[in-house]
Scaffold this motif. Sequence first.
Motif, PDB file in Angstrom:
ATOM      1  N   THR A  58       0.813  -1.221   0.000  1.00  0.00           N
ATOM      2  CA  THR A  58       0.000   0.000   0.000  1.00  0.00           C
ATOM      3  C   THR A  58       0.843   1.267   0.000  1.00  0.00           C
ATOM      4  OG1 THR A  58      -0.176  -0.060   2.420  1.00  0.00           O
ATOM      5  CG2 THR A  58      -1.957  -1.092   1.157  1.00  0.00           C
ATOM      6  N   ALA A 130      -5.350   2.616  -0.896  1.00  0.00           N
ATOM      7  CA  ALA A 130      -6.300   1.585  -0.483  1.00  0.00           C
ATOM      8  C   ALA A 130      -6.421   0.591  -1.627  1.00  0.00           C
ATOM      9  CB  ALA A 130      -7.652   2.203  -0.164  1.00  0.00           C
ATOM     10  N   ASN A 142      -9.594  -2.774   1.572  1.00  0.00           N
ATOM     11  CA  ASN A 142      -8.461  -2.672   2.490  1.00  0.00           C
ATOM     12  C   ASN A 142      -7.981  -1.222   2.494  1.00  0.00           C
ATOM     13  OD1 ASN A 142      -6.185  -2.989   4.029  1.00  0.00           O
ATOM     14  ND2 ASN A 142      -5.079  -4.268   2.568  1.00  0.00           N
ATOM     15  N   LEU A 143      -8.557  -0.427   3.401  1.00  0.00           N
ATOM     16  CA  LEU A 143      -8.151   0.977   3.523  1.00  0.00           C
ATOM     17  C   LEU A 143      -6.803   1.110   4.201  1.00  0.00           C
ATOM     18  CD1 LEU A 143     -11.540   2.619   4.540  1.00  0.00           C
ATOM     19  CD2 LEU A 143     -10.298   2.994   2.405  1.00  0.00           C
ATOM     20  N   ASN A 144      -6.492   0.135   5.073  1.00  0.00           N
ATOM     21  CA  ASN A 144      -5.199   0.124   5.731  1.00  0.00           C
ATOM     22  C   ASN A 144      -4.968   1.440   6.462  1.00  0.00           C
ATOM     23  OD1 ASN A 144      -2.342  -0.824   6.149  1.00  0.00           O
ATOM     24  ND2 ASN A 144      -3.041  -2.327   4.656  1.00  0.00           N
ATOM     25  N   SER A 146      -4.702   4.413   4.870  1.00  0.00           N
ATOM     26  CA  SER A 146      -5.177   5.548   4.061  1.00  0.00           C
ATOM     27  C   SER A 146      -6.445   6.126   4.668  1.00  0.00           C
ATOM     28  CB  SER A 146      -5.423   5.119   2.616  1.00  0.00           C
ATOM     29  OG  SER A 146      -6.478   4.182   2.533  1.00  0.00           O
ATOM     30  N   ARG A 168      -9.351  -1.262   8.306  1.00  0.00           N
ATOM     31  CA  ARG A 168      -8.788   0.085   8.486  1.00  0.00           C
ATOM     32  C   ARG A 168      -8.032   0.163   9.806  1.00  0.00           C
ATOM     33  NH1 ARG A 168      -9.392   5.197  10.611  1.00  0.00           N
ATOM     34  NH2 ARG A 168      -9.347   6.991   9.188  1.00  0.00           N
TER      35      ARG A 168
END
Length: 471
Positions: A58, A130, A142-144, A146, A168
Amino acid sequence: MEFKILSHAGLLVKNKSGKSLICDPWLVGSSYWRSWWNYPPVSKELINSLQPDFIYLTHIHWDHFHGDSLKKFRPNIPIIVPKGNYTRMKDDLFYLGYNNIIELKHGERLQIDDHFSITSYQFWMFLDSALLIECDGVKLLNLNDSKHMGLTLKQIVRKHQPIDFVFRSHSSANERLSYEIVDEPGAPVDDLERYIKEFAQTARATRAKYAIPFASNHCHLHKDSFHFNQYIQHPLLVEDYFKQHQIQSPQVKVMVSGDSWSSASGFTISDKDWFTNRTTLLADYLQQQSESLEKFYLQENRAEIDKQVVVEYFEKFSATLPFFVRRYFKNVHFTYVLSAGNTTKYIYHININQGRVVELPPDTPLDHTNYPIQIHTTAFIFLRGIEFKIFSHMCIGKRVFYKVTAKQKKYMEALNLVFNAYEYDLLPIRRLFTWRSVESWSMRWREVILYMQLAKDKLVYGKLDIDKYLK
């Protein structure tokens, strides 16, 4: 299809044909100079079982772009990265020996297999992304790390709804907790609950079925950062927040390394509780890693710095700054206080405007009248910041401590932003006008509008109203 939580921010997705994708595989060892460790630790059996067909990274922060973990995989494995205004992710992968790099533009889709595709969505000036994963009819966002919001989040939701799972982060990964306001002792430097609040707001805005607290499952074991464990917002706190605020949709699910979900059998979640008795478990973890930590302490203690290296770095850094940035820092000095072992070994008094470095004796009395901006870290970390051009990583690791006056704090915050701009190829300013940069930002016009809206909020109301962009 099946997905499995691998680690802090590591995610495995596999379709019914057995084709698999891994996101952000930090699997082994530590990150940020022995400060960050996966919590819970990743089992060797899980690591050894991984044979991915693709990897997606990412962004470049080490808890996502982890060199030692990447070495577990073959050099020709396709590694997918976001194509932003700079090429560092691709360049660093080539440096590590990987030769099959795929860059995805903002909103670009890549077909991995039948009924298995991914779409990358970039965000933030200092490139993050993302990933929307579509696999056998299931959609995972999958925003992780971000922080998509407003128009940028609406773009994803409208194009891909309905979304089944959203992942997230939900805890601090910045330098705010590292500040000490010396003339306002006890002054709050961060609002910890806001991270969970924004997780909940974002999850609700996606209208997903399930929300997975993600990319915050770590702990601190280094002696300089261990005390920060008390501030980590762990997944049980997220679950409690949803209960307290009666949020039923999406349904929050606590999943840690080894937990999974499949279309056939649903959730498979371990019954081990890693969070209720976290203090005892962390003490055990610290003991298990004591040998590795002690070796690293000895390595840090031996660090030596050649002043000329420091001079050359800051001269070059200053030369990239536009005149209005140098003017902002004209009468400001930053004092780096660098230790080796338990003693101060180097003190550098630096003027960013001129790129001038003055070395002070290690026993200089550091009162805050003459030295109102002090950056305390180790000589080892400071030198790595110069050698690898990663000053922007220093504050993430919670291994640097800022002792500043309330009046001067804004300059330290500004310097950290400038370090990011320098290391993400936004400086010198001419780099904003390369074709690659223009193409990237033109595709991300919604984000540009968001920044204009946030700037208006700041000017008109005196604060950033994030809530309205997460509805």
